[in-house]
Structure formats: structure tokens, C-alpha cells
Enzyme design. Structure first.
Site, PDB file in Angstrom:
ATOM      1  N   ASP A  78       0.816  -1.218   0.000  1.00 32.02           N
ATOM      2  CA  ASP A  78       0.000   0.000   0.000  1.00 32.02           C
ATOM      3  C   ASP A  78       0.846   1.262   0.000  1.00 32.02           C
ATOM      4  O   ASP A  78       2.045   1.246   0.266  1.00 32.02           O
ATOM      5  CB  ASP A  78      -0.964   0.014   1.189  1.00 32.02           C
ATOM      6  CG  ASP A  78      -0.242  -0.036   2.529  1.00 32.02           C
ATOM      7  OD1 ASP A  78       0.801  -0.716   2.624  1.00 32.02           O
ATOM      8  OD2 ASP A  78      -0.718   0.587   3.496  1.00 32.02           O
ATOM      9  N   GLU A 145       0.275  -1.745   5.401  1.00 24.82           N
ATOM     10  CA  GLU A 145       1.298  -1.335   6.364  1.00 24.82           C
ATOM     11  C   GLU A 145       1.051   0.073   6.880  1.00 24.82           C
ATOM     12  O   GLU A 145       1.243   0.359   8.063  1.00 24.82           O
ATOM     13  CB  GLU A 145       2.679  -1.431   5.700  1.00 24.82           C
ATOM     14  CG  GLU A 145       3.853  -1.179   6.629  1.00 24.82           C
ATOM     15  CD  GLU A 145       4.321   0.275   6.652  1.00 24.82           C
ATOM     16  OE1 GLU A 145       5.216   0.604   7.445  1.00 24.82           O
ATOM     17  OE2 GLU A 145       3.787   1.083   5.862  1.00 24.82           O
TER      18      GLU A 145
END
Length: 486
Positions: A78, A145
């Protein structure tokens, strides 16, 4: 295709261009994950996803490397979605648009996603390569994350086979990281009591143009938190104009928990003269320009028209909100006694917004030590008890304890010294890397973290330094060539 595909190393930049073309903000990584899965299956690699969406790809050792220790290359899928005002960009559907500016790659008014897209691109490029030597290789790409390390938290034991892990999520050329801060989310909720808006005048107070940045790596730089600065003005105005009758109708700032907020807004309703409020705003803006001419040269504080709100906070709520946010600790709490030049403990309020008759502040606490995190928890609990607020904590993740005798660290130091012409710095970072969580699940992993120079991560000014990407790539491929025998 974009112009960055012409950069060297070509395999890495080609992959980064593909990553930029597929939207992948936190909680919306599925399109990118599916693209990578399909590609890996098409190449005939072993590929699996676990229950939380993490991707694991395996590639056998190249000829002559079969007896070397196996290696895990790790990155997260991400990116942080941030855009400048006036940039029309839907992070769920629109591609990131990278471009070259001298020695840097930037994006067109948005975050670039070099954090951690460059690391991900390097791992996928090595999988694709046919002429690079490496031992048995695993590539681990983790989910979400940036919003709580959910992929690392949910990683299952007995899945990874490697004995060495190279995390690719740090952001400075010439440095090798061997430790990081742990973190925890804190939510402070203030109950709101409204009343009908009987005030004659109204206006929106706007603070914008701030630098923002990473709430861990940039917390020591003096960059202004827009939420805190807005509260500072409101407290300043309230204290210097005690007879001016006003109330807040709404207040908000920031968009993500792990970025320093660049903008904040408050709608004010009042019975006094508009010119008095306007003069106070102008005077305070001048104070800030004098204070912050170097760190925040684009700061802007002003009033603008807005539709009349139907309700405002009552007097008690109004004062309580101003005082609580103004008092809220923010920034560096303490520097480390053990690691020179590193922040030990900090906190940053990243988001402030109204939700279901409550004002919610989302705070990220970071600390290298457990007692530092507990100290900040107690500060917030004490503040909440004085203001009828409630604070809750969630998503705690451990720090990564340095291991100075690491075998892979010594190899990396020697290789990096040859590439750079000088010795790399061995560092601990005041930011959350997934290494601490992964070490908790796989305690015997030998771990280092490396990466190229990335500036202003988590902000639309994010950029990656092209020469540093080449150094990082050379280090990575030389490391894989020199992994020790089992």
C-alpha cells in the site's frame, strides 16, 4: 508508459511505472495484488496469499547458489494517499503520474508511492530477471502497512522459509537500518453538545500550505502540525478577546494517522465585528510568518465565506475543545540516550474530525522503548480526565531491537562501502518498520533494512533520488550474490 521507464536500472523502473499505474492506497491494494499474482503465476513461480492478503512468491536459486542461505525480500503493497488542494485525483481509480525533475522522480501533485513502491519494484525486478545470481528467494509483500501494519500483524507462522530478510522500506542512501520504533494508535473522543446557531455572523478559518510529512521520520524537523496550530490560534484569540462572543460550528484537519497534517479548518459563528476577527487572524498569520519563515514558507491563515451553519457547540464544549487540543502534547517527547541523534518517544495527532456527536482525534504514538509509550499513554489519560474526554488505545506493535552482530549486516557494510567509497551509517529509525512484528513471529530471522533516498514521504512533495536508486539496486544485487553458505 511514462518517461521513467527509460531510467536505469530499467527492470526496477519499469516495475515502478507499472505499480504507479494501478491505484493501491491502504485498504485498496486488491487490484495491484491481483496484477502481481497473475504475473507470478504466468511466470510459473510458487505463489500464495494468506488469510489477510499477504503475497508470498518463491523463486529457486540460480545455478551455483543452491547451497547458500535463503533470503526473503520484503515490502508492503500500500501507499499513503495525499494530494495538493486543487488536484483532482481519485486514489481509488486514478493512476499516479510520475515524472522526472532533474535527479528526482516526483508525482503530479500527489504522493508518489516510492514508499514502498521502489522496494516492491526492486523485489519484483529480481524475480523477473534472468541474469542475476541469487540463492533460494522469497518475496513477501504485506498488506496495509501504512494504516496499522495489518498484514505483518496477521502473518502466519511456519509460512516463510528464508533465514535472512532484507526489508526495503527505509529512505536514505548510504544507511543501513537495524532497529526501529514501536507504535500504537490512540483515539481521543470529546462528546459534543450543540445548540441552535443564533449568531449573526459566520466565517471559516483556514490554515493551509504547510509542509506536512512523515509523522515519524520528520517529527524532529519542526514542521507545523496544522491541527495544533489552528488550536493555538483559537486559544490566542479567546484569551486576548474575552468579551468577543463566538462559537465553533465545526473543526477538522488531517487525513491520515501517520502524516503530519498540512491543513485544518474551523467554522466560527460570532456576534462581534468581523473586522476584529479578521485583524486577529492577520496579526497571528504575521507572527507565524516571522516564526516559521524557514520551516513553513508557504503557510497561509485566512478567513473565507461559508454557508451559515444551523448549529454550534455550546459554550462549555467550545472552551473545552480549544483548551484540550491546545494542551495536547505533540511532537518529540524525548530523544534516545542509547542511540545518538535518534528520537526515542513522540506522538502526532494526524486526523481531527466530527463523528456521531463526538470530536475524534487520531494520534500515533511512537517509541523505541516500552516505558516511553506507557508514559505518553498516561499523559493522554490525564488530559482526557481533565476534559471529560475518553481515550482508547489500539494496534500496538513492537519495535525492532538492534542486533549489532548480525551476519548480513557485516556483509552489507562491506559491499556498501565499496559502492559508496565510504562506510555506510548504521542506524535506528524513529518510524514503524514491519521488521519488529516479523521478528516476533520469526525470531531467528537475520534482518536489515535498506532503501534509496526518499524525501517528504506521506506528502504530495514526495520524491525519490534517481542516483540513490542505482546505489540501492547495486547493493541489493551484490548482497544476493554474496549470501553465505548454509
Amino acid at each position: 508508459m511514462s518517461e521513467i521507464q527509460q531510467l536505469q536500472p530499467k527492470l526496477l523502473w519499469n516495475w515502478f511505472d507499472k505499480i504507479c499505474a494501478i491505484p493501491h492506497p491502504s485498504y485498496h491494494e486488491e487490484k495491484l495484488a491481483q496484477f502481481i499474482l497473475d504475473w507470478a503465476k504466468g511466470k510459473g513461480f510458487f505463489v500464495q496469499r494468506d488469510s489477510v492478503g499477504n503475497i508470498l512468491i518463491r523463486k529457486p536459486a540460480t545455478k551455483g547458489m543452491e547451497n547458500r542461505k535463503s533470503v526473503i525480500l520484503q515490502a508492503h503493497l500500500d501507499m499513503v494517499p495525499q494530494a495538493n488542494e486543487g488536484i483532482k485525483h481519485d486514489f481509488l481509480t486514478d493512476p499516479t503520474l510520475p515524472y522526472i525533475d532533474s535527479d528526482w522522480v516526483k508525482a503530479n501533485g500527489t504522493t508518489l508511492g516510492a514508499d514502498n513502491g521502489i522496494g516492491m519494484a526492486s523485489a519484483l525486478a529480481i524475480l523477473e530477471s534472468c541474469d542475476l545470481s541469487h540463492p533460494d528467494l522469497e518475496v513477501l509483500l504485506t498488506m496495509t502497512e501504512e494504516q496499522g501494519m495489518e498484514g505483518a500483524i496477521g502473518l502466519q507462522p511456519n509460512w516463510l522459509q528464508g533465514s535472512i530478510m532484507i526489508n526495503t522500506d527505509t529512505e536514505e542512501d548510504g544507511e543501513i537500518y537495524i532497529g526501529c520504533a514501536g507504535g500504537e494508535n490512540a483515539d481521543i473522543n470529546i462528546p459534543l453538545v450543540f445548540k441552535q446557531n443564533d449568531f449573526a455572523n459566520h466565517s471559516q478559518l483556514v490554515l493551509k500550505g504547510l509542509s506536512g510529512g512523515h509523522s515519524g521520520c520528520d517529527i524532529h524537523t519542526g514542521r507545523v502540525n496544522a491541527i495544533k496550530m489552528l488550536a493555538r490560534f483559537l486559544a490566542y484569540f479567546k484569551q486576548n478577546n474575552p468579551t468577543f462572543d463566538f462559537a465553533i460550528a465545526s473543526i477538522e484537519g488531517g487525513t491520515v494517522r501517520n502524516a503530519i497534517p498540512r491543513e485544518a479548518f474551523a467554522t466560527l459563528c460570532f456576534n462581534g465585528e468581523f473586522s476584529l476577527l479578521e485583524s486577529a487572524v492577520q496579526n497571528f498569520a504575521e507572527i507565524l510568518r516571522n516564526e516559521l519563515s524557514l520551516s513553513e514558507p508557504n503557510l497561509a491563515l485566512f478567513l473565507q465565506s461559508i454557508d451559515k451553519p444551523t448549529q454550534v457547540f455550546d459554550s462549555k464544549t467550545n472552551h473545552k475543545i480549544i483548551d484540550l487540543i491546545n494542551l495536547l502534547p505533540n511532537g518529540v517527547i524525548r530523544n534516545s540516550d542509547v542511540v545518538d541523534g535518534v528520537v526515542e518517544t513522540s506522538l502526532s495527532i494526524g486526523v481531527l474530525k466530527i463523528e456521531e456527536n463526538k470530536l475524534r482525534g487520531t494520534i500515533l504514538i511512537r517509541s523505541l522503548i516500552e516505558s516511553g509509550r506507557e508514559y505518553v499513554e498516561n499523559l493522554l489519560l490525564s488530559l482526557a480526565s481533565l476534559s471529560d474526554a475518553k481515550v482508547s488505545f489500539s494496534g500496538a506493535y513492537p519495535g525492532w531491537e538492534p542486533q549489532c552482530e548480525s551476519e548480513i549486516l557485516k556483509i552489507a557494510q562491506n559491499i556498501y562501502s565499496n559502492i559508496l567509497g565510504y562506510s555506510p551509517k548504521i542506524k535506528v529509525i524513529h518510524a514503524g518498520l514491519e521488521c519488529g512484528l516479523l521478528k516476533k513471529i520469526y525470531p531467528n530471522l537475520d534482518v536489515i533494512s535498506i532503501g534509496p533516498t526518499i524525501r517528504n514521504a506521506h506528502s504530495p512533495d514526495e520524491k525519490v533520488y534517481i542516483p540513490a536508486v542505482k546505489n540501492y539496486w547495486n547493493l541489493l544485487i551484490k548482497l544476493l550474490e554474496n549470501i553465505p553458505q548454509k
